[in-house]
Scaffold this motif. Sequence first.
Motif, PDB file in Angstrom:
ATOM      1  N   ILE A 250       0.845  -1.183   0.000  1.00 40.13           N
ATOM      2  CA  ILE A 250       0.000   0.000   0.000  1.00 40.13           C
ATOM      3  C   ILE A 250       0.881   1.233   0.000  1.00 40.13           C
ATOM      4  CG2 ILE A 250      -0.187   0.146   2.510  1.00 40.13           C
ATOM      5  CD1 ILE A 250      -3.043   0.803   0.022  1.00 40.13           C
ATOM      6  N   VAL A 251       0.436   2.250  -0.729  1.00 38.38           N
ATOM      7  CA  VAL A 251       1.052   3.579  -0.707  1.00 38.38           C
ATOM      8  C   VAL A 251      -0.039   4.560  -0.337  1.00 38.38           C
ATOM      9  CG1 VAL A 251       1.980   5.438  -2.131  1.00 38.38           C
ATOM     10  CG2 VAL A 251       2.919   3.150  -2.316  1.00 38.38           C
ATOM     11  N   ALA A 252       0.278   5.457   0.578  1.00 39.13           N
ATOM     12  CA  ALA A 252      -0.687   6.476   0.989  1.00 39.13           C
ATOM     13  C   ALA A 252      -0.026   7.849   0.858  1.00 39.13           C
ATOM     14  CB  ALA A 252      -1.153   6.246   2.410  1.00 39.13           C
ATOM     15  N   THR A 253      -0.713   8.781   0.196  1.00 37.48           N
ATOM     16  CA  THR A 253      -0.208  10.136   0.003  1.00 37.48           C
ATOM     17  C   THR A 253      -1.326  11.110   0.336  1.00 37.48           C
ATOM     18  OG1 THR A 253       1.286   9.400  -1.743  1.00 37.48           O
ATOM     19  CG2 THR A 253       0.802  11.758  -1.646  1.00 37.48           C
ATOM     20  N   ALA A 254      -0.969  12.168   1.080  1.00 42.53           N
ATOM     21  CA  ALA A 254      -1.967  13.170   1.435  1.00 42.53           C
ATOM     22  C   ALA A 254      -1.350  14.555   1.327  1.00 42.53           C
ATOM     23  CB  ALA A 254      -2.494  12.933   2.841  1.00 42.53           C
ATOM     24  N   VAL A 255      -2.176  15.534   1.008  1.00 38.99           N
ATOM     25  CA  VAL A 255      -1.759  16.927   0.989  1.00 38.99           C
ATOM     26  C   VAL A 255      -2.885  17.754   1.586  1.00 38.99           C
ATOM     27  CG1 VAL A 255      -2.608  17.290  -1.360  1.00 38.99           C
ATOM     28  CG2 VAL A 255      -0.905  18.834  -0.415  1.00 38.99           C
ATOM     29  N   VAL A 256      -2.511  18.716   2.420  1.00 40.23           N
ATOM     30  CA  VAL A 256      -3.468  19.613   3.053  1.00 40.23           C
ATOM     31  C   VAL A 256      -2.940  21.022   2.910  1.00 40.23           C
ATOM     32  CG1 VAL A 256      -4.623  20.296   5.187  1.00 40.23           C
ATOM     33  CG2 VAL A 256      -4.225  17.866   4.700  1.00 40.23           C
ATOM     34  N   GLN A 257      -3.751  21.911   2.395  1.00 36.54           N
ATOM     35  CA  GLN A 257      -3.339  23.311   2.297  1.00 36.54           C
ATOM     36  C   GLN A 257      -3.572  23.987   3.643  1.00 36.54           C
ATOM     37  OE1 GLN A 257      -5.426  25.015  -1.090  1.00 36.54           O
ATOM     38  NE2 GLN A 257      -3.638  24.692  -2.394  1.00 36.54           N
ATOM     39  N   GLY A 258      -2.511  24.586   4.200  1.00 39.60           N
ATOM     40  CA  GLY A 258      -2.632  25.265   5.475  1.00 39.60           C
ATOM     41  C   GLY A 258      -1.275  25.764   5.940  1.00 39.60           C
TER      42      GLY A 258
ATOM     43  N   THR B 127       2.558  17.527  10.537  1.00 41.18           N
ATOM     44  CA  THR B 127       1.498  17.868  11.495  1.00 41.18           C
ATOM     45  C   THR B 127       0.129  17.969  10.844  1.00 41.18           C
ATOM     46  OG1 THR B 127       1.962  20.225  11.175  1.00 41.18           O
ATOM     47  CG2 THR B 127       3.116  19.105  12.961  1.00 41.18           C
ATOM     48  N   SER B 128       0.057  18.261   9.525  1.00 41.40           N
ATOM     49  CA  SER B 128      -1.239  18.408   8.858  1.00 41.40           C
ATOM     50  C   SER B 128      -1.614  17.156   8.063  1.00 41.40           C
ATOM     51  CB  SER B 128      -1.213  19.629   7.939  1.00 41.40           C
ATOM     52  OG  SER B 128      -1.029  20.812   8.683  1.00 41.40           O
ATOM     53  N   ALA B 129      -0.752  16.789   7.115  1.00 41.85           N
ATOM     54  CA  ALA B 129      -1.043  15.611   6.300  1.00 41.85           C
ATOM     55  C   ALA B 129      -0.678  14.324   7.013  1.00 41.85           C
ATOM     56  CB  ALA B 129      -0.295  15.714   4.973  1.00 41.85           C
ATOM     57  N   GLY B 130       0.259  14.402   7.980  1.00 46.74           N
ATOM     58  CA  GLY B 130       0.711  13.197   8.665  1.00 46.74           C
ATOM     59  C   GLY B 130      -0.391  12.406   9.314  1.00 46.74           C
ATOM     60  N   PRO B 131      -1.283  13.046  10.090  1.00 44.48           N
ATOM     61  CA  PRO B 131      -2.358  12.273  10.721  1.00 44.48           C
ATOM     62  C   PRO B 131      -3.254  11.573   9.722  1.00 44.48           C
ATOM     63  CG  PRO B 131      -2.108  14.409  11.771  1.00 44.48           C
ATOM     64  CD  PRO B 131      -1.243  14.441  10.547  1.00 44.48           C
ATOM     65  N   VAL B 132      -3.456  12.174   8.552  1.00 41.46           N
ATOM     66  CA  VAL B 132      -4.311  11.547   7.539  1.00 41.46           C
ATOM     67  C   VAL B 132      -3.701  10.221   7.107  1.00 41.46           C
ATOM     68  CG1 VAL B 132      -5.342  11.799   5.255  1.00 41.46           C
ATOM     69  CG2 VAL B 132      -5.128  13.802   6.750  1.00 41.46           C
ATOM     70  N   VAL B 133      -2.405  10.237   6.803  1.00 38.22           N
ATOM     71  CA  VAL B 133      -1.733   9.020   6.357  1.00 38.22           C
ATOM     72  C   VAL B 133      -1.680   8.011   7.493  1.00 38.22           C
ATOM     73  CG1 VAL B 133       0.465   8.087   5.545  1.00 38.22           C
ATOM     74  CG2 VAL B 133      -0.410  10.251   4.613  1.00 38.22           C
ATOM     75  N   GLN B 134      -1.376   8.481   8.686  1.00 36.14           N
ATOM     76  CA  GLN B 134      -1.257   7.576   9.838  1.00 36.14           C
ATOM     77  C   GLN B 134      -2.575   6.839  10.085  1.00 36.14           C
ATOM     78  OE1 GLN B 134      -0.450   9.576  13.498  1.00 36.14           O
ATOM     79  NE2 GLN B 134      -0.239   7.680  14.698  1.00 36.14           N
ATOM     80  N   GLU B 135      -3.676   7.569  10.132  1.00 33.19           N
ATOM     81  CA  GLU B 135      -4.962   6.950  10.431  1.00 33.19           C
ATOM     82  C   GLU B 135      -5.406   6.017   9.294  1.00 33.19           C
ATOM     83  OE1 GLU B 135      -7.609  10.144  11.205  1.00 33.19           O
ATOM     84  OE2 GLU B 135      -6.464  10.894  12.941  1.00 33.19           O
TER      85      GLU B 135
END
Length: 984
Positions: free
Chosen positions: A939-947, A953-961
């Motif tokens: 599995i590969v998980a990638t996230a981006v959050v504008q902020g 601290t922003s995209a990390g929790p998304v990937v972790q969960e």
Amino acid sequence: MLTLERGGTGGSWRPGRLNRRQRRRLGGGRHWPRFRLPHIASGAFDLLAVVAMVVLVGLGLLNLYAIGGTSLAGHQAIIAAAGVLALAVFWRLRASVLTVLGWTCYALAVLFLLAVLVVGTHANGAQRWLALGTLTFQPSELAKLGLLIVLATVTGSTRPAWQRFTFAVVLAVVPIGLTVLEPDLSTATLLVAITVAMLILGRIPMRFLLPLFGGAAVAAPLAISLLRPYQIERITTFLSANPADAGPGWAVLQAHIALASGGWRGQAGNPLRQLLAEYLPDRETDLALASLVEQWGLVAGAAAVLAALVLVWRLALAARVPRSRPGALVAAGFAMLLGVEAVVSLGGNLGLLPVAGVPFPLVSYGGTAVVVHLIALGIVLSVRRDGARRRLWSAPSWRYARPRLARFAALALTGLLVVFSLYAWNLQTTQGDALRTAAQSQMTRCTTIPAPRGMITDRHGTALAAGAGTETVLATPALLRSHADDVRRLSTLTGIPAGTLRSALDAAPATALSTPLADVPDALGDKITAANLPGVVLAPKPTRHYLESATLAPVLGFAGVATPADLRRWPGLPNGEIVGRSGLEQTYDAVLRGVDGKDCFAVDPAGVPVAQGSFQGAVPGANLRLSLDLALQRQLTASLATALAAEPPGGLGSAVMMDPKTGAILAMASLPSYDNNIYGPPVDTAGLRDAEHAQGQPMLEHTTQVAMPPGSTFKLVVASADMAHPVFDPGNVIPTGASFTLGGHTFHNWSALPPQNLVQAIAWSNDVYFYKLANALGPDALTSVASQFGVGAPTGIDLPAESGGYLGTPKTVQHWYAGSTVILGIGQGYLTVTPLQDARWTAAAATGSLVTPRLGLATGTSTYTALPPQARVALPFAGALGPVRDGMRAAVTSGTASRLKALPVPVGAKTGTAQDPSSPNGGLDDWMTAAAPMNDPSIVATAVVQGPGEGATSAGPVVQEALGYYFAHQNEILAMPPVQAPGR
């Protein structure tokens, strides 16, 4: 004295030559003496002519019976019987009364023509008839007979030529002029033809005829002013040679269709023969011959032409029998009249001549014409009977008895009829199929039965997009309203009062093919279909129901009425077709849409349905199974929503989870999103307006359609470039610190870091290390490897409108500086990528192969067939990527992605924070991308959050969960119903 001499053939007698003294004693030589030979037969009868007459009348009655039933045919039969009785009466008259009969007919015709102008009946823009109670009478038909006999009497007299010519022309002008005033130009033309024929047959010298014909030729253009618009249109259509033109051109086309549709045996046994007949205008009169062929076949048409030819020749040859010149001229003139009528009528039916309103003799409907023609035939038989003592083929007994060019004219008319008949045969053989197809097409109207659109499901079969679960009851008003019992049955099935149904049917236009009556559940729709009610069909509601609009709207897209752009994309779409307009609905539209059905009806020329035609049921679209897992999708969307909610409003977020070995997308989140149910149909206009103006571009699918600077996640690509084009040994420790200066410009680090090797630099995202590495690699090596990772190009995912991002190179950027290469080393500058591109190169770095992402997994209904995946592309430097993977793993164990350390499997990751001027929230895009388990990624998980925060601290929790949920439910997520291999 009067003497009798033996004739040349058959024992007939003829008057001998008289000397001048004898002629003076008998009245100056102007008139033959009246006498009666005691041995002349009293009952001569032309059986062939009578049989031909009976055939023509009978064929006319057959045509009328086929197109109008017994009433129309019965009416014509009564008139024909009266005509036959009149024929018998006139056949028994003595030829001596011919002159009196002619003048009487002529006078009555002129009197009636004058009466028509005063008290005549109007019809079709003309005043041609006199009404006698319930009967109507057309005096111009009587004028043909009267003018014919009078001209025969005048031109057959022994008066000087100039007197005969002048008197004949004056007599002809009167009925011709009165007929023109009606206006009845077709009959007027026939009267002119009769006049010309009698002048020629009566041996008027050419010194009189040539000036007359020349003057007529000069004055002919002036006659155009006398033509009515419809007559000019007929001539124009004929000259344009385009039978498809409207008006008379359409009539000729229908005549061609009728001739082709008849075949050998006709359509008399076809239950739709009456409907076929309705498309042929003037089928009783002007185009009666085409109608006869359509109803009774080419055999009947050939019989009519042959009977007309027999009648013309019997009349022409009968002109050689009478003992008087007027009698011979009447026979010859009537032969020419019948021949011209037959030629003009047949030519008009075939489009070889303008449709002139001339009926086919004795076949076309018209009481006056039939009676007059039968009376004329009786008169000819009478004058033939008067000369029956000589055989028909014997030579004339006196010098001027033979009319000029009678047999030649009959031969010319025969030639034209034969040529026209051959053209009709050629029309049947060369264009028959096309014309029969046109006949079927013009009498058929079809309404589309929309195909149910296939469902879209997740990998386990859970519905994500489906139909509304209701069907619309469609009825054909013209068919259903006439079946009261069926209306009541439909009322019982639907629960709608019968009166309400009848009102809805009565309110619909007569030409309506389908009128919606009610919406019913699918189960009830099946019962209505089973009832087999006439003109009633069920069609699925076009409304599309999206069950997970909040989590999947940008991915699924929506379906709606085809736009002009859709019509260009899929040529041939019917108007109003429901197609996929965006997302997976658009990509897999050809699979989901199915094949529409057709409900066809036979319609009359006004377009009113009269009978049920063919029915072709719709073929439902296939279902589409996605690689997505709905539960994982909900988890990823919820985590992304939580992260985005912690940022100032106006930003966007995206996350994707992908199998790095196959490219199968397991979850793809895009926020803010929208409700794709607003597209209906019908469209929720207010909801659509709100969605279009909402912050964060909710109408876009952010994972594939929004490109942003990737920041430090791009360092995986830069590190891989060092493996492909070694400049720094991965184990060498490079001095870094807080900044890097090149060409007088200082590039800062995110923090002052100690000297590090490649693995450490990846783990701690050391900007200075990658400044130096990029500078050492140079732009060509760096951008070349980036291209091999798919940077700057669409990934090929099965979603429309994918952005390829942007990868600048010295060749594409006008001014490329050394600093451009340096900042490219940390994922800034001439570089934007989509989150999916970022996930793709993460997978490639972890596995050594580049995959093509895909959402579509399989298609089918009860059984599913897997969609063929794209082959993986091995990176040429895959074997050298170990240090890069070690760096990803170190980022989790001791670097910026340490929050992933708690996951139950070894994870490799890379964080990133990019400056993004397009970001509304502080100008930062926060990234995290990860692969797990690192030793054999699944599995590969990638996230981006504008902020304003950082990637960890922003995209990390998304990937972790998301990864935590995936590994906790991996077996349930990856399990799915069986699918067949492609091509089976």
